[in-house]
Write a protein that holds these residues in place. Structure first.
Motif, PDB file in Angstrom:
ATOM      1  N   THR A 251      30.891  16.899  -9.863  1.00 56.34           N
ATOM      2  CA  THR A 251      29.524  17.638 -10.286  1.00 56.34           C
ATOM      3  C   THR A 251      28.477  16.497  -9.450  1.00 56.34           C
ATOM      4  N   ILE A 252      27.449  17.270  -9.051  1.00 55.98           N
ATOM      5  CA  ILE A 252      26.247  16.496  -8.365  1.00 55.98           C
ATOM      6  C   ILE A 252      24.732  17.000  -8.948  1.00 55.98           C
ATOM      7  N   MET A 253      23.701  15.958  -8.299  1.00 60.34           N
ATOM      8  CA  MET A 253      22.642  16.936  -8.825  1.00 60.34           C
ATOM      9  C   MET A 253      21.681  15.890  -7.598  1.00 60.34           C
ATOM     10  N   SER A 254      21.169  16.627  -7.777  1.00 61.84           N
ATOM     11  CA  SER A 254      20.259  16.417  -6.828  1.00 61.84           C
ATOM     12  C   SER A 254      18.833  15.873  -6.914  1.00 61.84           C
ATOM     13  N   SER A 255      18.280  14.634  -6.386  1.00 58.71           N
ATOM     14  CA  SER A 255      17.608  12.859  -7.191  1.00 58.71           C
ATOM     15  C   SER A 255      16.705  13.944  -7.084  1.00 58.71           C
ATOM     16  N   GLU A 256      15.605  15.270  -6.735  1.00 56.82           N
ATOM     17  CA  GLU A 256      14.894  15.522  -6.529  1.00 56.82           C
ATOM     18  C   GLU A 256      14.554  16.077  -8.599  1.00 56.82           C
ATOM     19  N   CYS A 257      15.971  16.546  -8.760  1.00 53.81           N
ATOM     20  CA  CYS A 257      16.087  16.763 -10.320  1.00 53.81           C
ATOM     21  C   CYS A 257      16.426  15.774 -11.304  1.00 53.81           C
ATOM     22  N   ALA A 258      16.926  14.598 -11.004  1.00 54.25           N
ATOM     23  CA  ALA A 258      17.291  13.872 -11.599  1.00 54.25           C
ATOM     24  C   ALA A 258      15.930  12.903 -12.005  1.00 54.25           C
ATOM     25  N   CYS A 261      14.574  15.251 -14.583  1.00 56.50           N
ATOM     26  CA  CYS A 261      15.497  15.035 -15.815  1.00 56.50           C
ATOM     27  C   CYS A 261      15.189  13.533 -16.270  1.00 56.50           C
ATOM     28  N   ASN A 262      15.037  12.694 -16.010  1.00 56.15           N
ATOM     29  CA  ASN A 262      14.243  11.437 -16.108  1.00 56.15           C
ATOM     30  C   ASN A 262      15.182  10.415 -16.226  1.00 56.15           C
ATOM     31  N   ILE A 263      16.575  10.689 -15.545  1.00 58.38           N
ATOM     32  CA  ILE A 263      17.620  10.674 -15.149  1.00 58.38           C
ATOM     33  C   ILE A 263      17.824   9.245 -14.079  1.00 58.38           C
ATOM     34  N   MET A 264      17.041   9.496 -13.430  1.00 61.44           N
ATOM     35  CA  MET A 264      17.478   8.210 -12.610  1.00 61.44           C
ATOM     36  C   MET A 264      17.205   7.177 -12.388  1.00 61.44           C
ATOM     37  N   ARG A 265      16.800   6.763 -13.524  1.00 62.13           N
ATOM     38  CA  ARG A 265      16.940   4.795 -14.233  1.00 62.13           C
ATOM     39  C   ARG A 265      18.024   4.556 -14.525  1.00 62.13           C
ATOM     40  N   LEU A 266      19.300   5.386 -14.740  1.00 60.92           N
ATOM     41  CA  LEU A 266      20.729   5.259 -15.423  1.00 60.92           C
ATOM     42  C   LEU A 266      22.068   4.949 -13.883  1.00 60.92           C
ATOM     43  N   VAL A 267      21.132   5.448 -12.609  1.00 65.31           N
ATOM     44  CA  VAL A 267      22.019   5.518 -11.106  1.00 65.31           C
ATOM     45  C   VAL A 267      22.672   3.997 -11.337  1.00 65.31           C
ATOM     46  N   PHE A 303      27.450  12.831 -13.287  1.00 66.32           N
ATOM     47  CA  PHE A 303      26.396  13.361 -12.460  1.00 66.32           C
ATOM     48  C   PHE A 303      26.767  12.429 -10.988  1.00 66.32           C
ATOM     49  N   SER A 304      26.895  12.701  -9.975  1.00 64.47           N
ATOM     50  CA  SER A 304      27.007  11.937  -8.720  1.00 64.47           C
ATOM     51  C   SER A 304      25.642  12.499  -8.154  1.00 64.47           C
ATOM     52  N   ILE A 305      24.602  11.405  -7.531  1.00 64.23           N
ATOM     53  CA  ILE A 305      23.566  12.028  -7.749  1.00 64.23           C
ATOM     54  C   ILE A 305      23.144  12.139  -5.586  1.00 64.23           C
ATOM     55  N   LEU A 306      23.162  12.912  -4.926  1.00 64.11           N
ATOM     56  CA  LEU A 306      22.540  12.955  -4.076  1.00 64.11           C
ATOM     57  C   LEU A 306      21.380  12.867  -3.251  1.00 64.11           C
ATOM     58  N   GLU A 307      21.414  12.515  -2.177  1.00 61.13           N
ATOM     59  CA  GLU A 307      19.747  12.422  -1.662  1.00 61.13           C
ATOM     60  C   GLU A 307      19.072  13.444  -0.810  1.00 61.13           C
ATOM     61  N   GLN A 308      20.206  14.664  -0.676  1.00 56.98           N
ATOM     62  CA  GLN A 308      19.459  15.384  -0.034  1.00 56.98           C
ATOM     63  C   GLN A 308      20.209  16.734  -0.638  1.00 56.98           C
ATOM     64  N   GLN A 309      19.617  17.609  -1.649  1.00 57.55           N
ATOM     65  CA  GLN A 309      20.694  18.155  -1.747  1.00 57.55           C
ATOM     66  C   GLN A 309      20.085  19.490  -2.547  1.00 57.55           C
TER      67      GLN A 309
END
Length: 335
Positions: A251-258, A261-267, A303-309
């Motif tokens: 399951t993946i998510m784009s960095s913009e969506c992360a 959703c305020n979850i970039m701090r958990l990467v 989630f795997s956070i992708l830089e450009q998705q």
């Protein structure tokens, strides 16, 4: 029913017609395919000429799968096809547009057949404006054109007569070149390597056409457009439209969506790397556990956070298997 028409120049073309079609209307179809004027066409069935234009194919005893012989000029009673003189030079394929009308279904009934024959006869004109107006006035022909000849269809719907005429001319020239190659193949030494290559290419094309016709008859749904499957959900309380992809491993998510959703701090950047599939994308890291709400159900996923998705979120096989979320598919929303 399907019948086949053969000429003395070895031209063979199939026709899908009604058994109630009158002979004069059948000649109009043959005119479109061969370029020979309908009033000069003589059809023969089982060695007997068909002379009454008002009789239907059923009255002549013509059935599905039968073959008719066509020649130019009158035929006397008992005249066999093998004795027929050759057609006038240049009659075959002269001045025909590249659009193939042989696949148009002929409606049952003489009145409808006569109407279609008039439109098909107009298609033999070299005037691109006439052909364009005829296609625009016939939704069924327009639909067939869009499916079988997208380039000409795009030129037709662009509204530019000049562009339509240019594409039509290019396709006419390409068809004429194919006809020249076919005649060269027929007249060449069968042991010549180039002739054998052309024969093999002709057989390949016929096999492809037969395969496509069988698919259109028995599996027409394969020619439809498959809609992508999305669901509405919430990640960390924020609305997200997720794409269901059981072929994706994770399951993946784009960095913009992360970010939204305020979850970039958990990467966790220790899980960074590269995702390889159709292309290659850089993985920033991984969020090990986030809450997802799907209607009234609350689930957790990594989630795997992708830089450009381009997609915000993609639910992969890991998420689907972990929660056995078969019930998700009953809530799919088409965008």
């Amino acid at each position: 029913m399907n019948i086949t028409v053969a000429t003395v120049t070895d031209q063979v073309f199939p026709l899908n017609v009604s058994e109630d079609l009158e002979l004069e209307n059948l000649k109009a179809f043959c005119e479109v395919e061969s370029g020979v004027p309908a009033n000069q066409i003589q059809l023969t069935f089982n060695g007997q000429p068909l002379n009454d234009d008002k009789k239907t194919l059923k009255e002549y005893g013509i059935k599905d799968g039968d073959m008719l012989f066509m020649q130019q000029g009158p035929v006397q009673q008992g005249f066999l096809p093998s004795q027929a003189p050759p057609m006038a030079g240049g009659a075959v394929g002269a001045g025909l547009p590249s659009f193939d009308f042989s696949n148009i279904q002929v409606p049952h009934g003489a009145a409808a057949s006569s109407s279609n024959s008039s439109r098909l006869s107009a298609a033999s004109s070299d005037n691109p404006a006439v052909i364009r107006e005829m296609l625009l006035a016939d939704p069924s022909a327009l639909s067939l054109l869009k499916q079988n000849n997208p380039r000409l269809s795009d030129a037709l719907t662009s509204g530019s007569l000049e562009r339509f005429a240019q594409v039509l001319k290019e396709q006419q020239e390409a068809k004429a070149e194919q006809e020249r190659l076919r005649l060269r193949m027929l007249n060449a030494d069968p042991f010549d390597s180039e002739a054998q290559r052309l024969i093999a290419e002709e057989i390949r094309k016929k096999n492809i056409e037969a395969n496509m016709e069988a698919a259109m008859e028995y599996n027409p749904e394969t020619f439809g457009t498959v809609v992508m499957l999305y669901i509405n959900c919430r990640v960390n309380g924020h609305p997200v439209k997720a794409f269901i992809d059981s072929g994706a491993q994770t399951t993946i998510m784009s960095s913009e969506c992360a970010e939204r959703c305020n979850i970039m701090r958990l990467v966790d950047q220790r899980w960074s790397g590269y995702a390889k599939g159709v292309g290659i994308q850089r993985i920033i890291g991984r969020v090990h556990m986030v809450q997802i709400q799907i209607e009234k159900d609350f689930l957790t996923s990594s989630f795997s956070i992708l830089e450009q998705q381009k997609m915000d979120m993609l639910l992969g096989l890991d998420m689907l298997k972990r929660h056995q979320v078969r019930h998700l598919f009953s809530r799919l929303l088409v965008c």
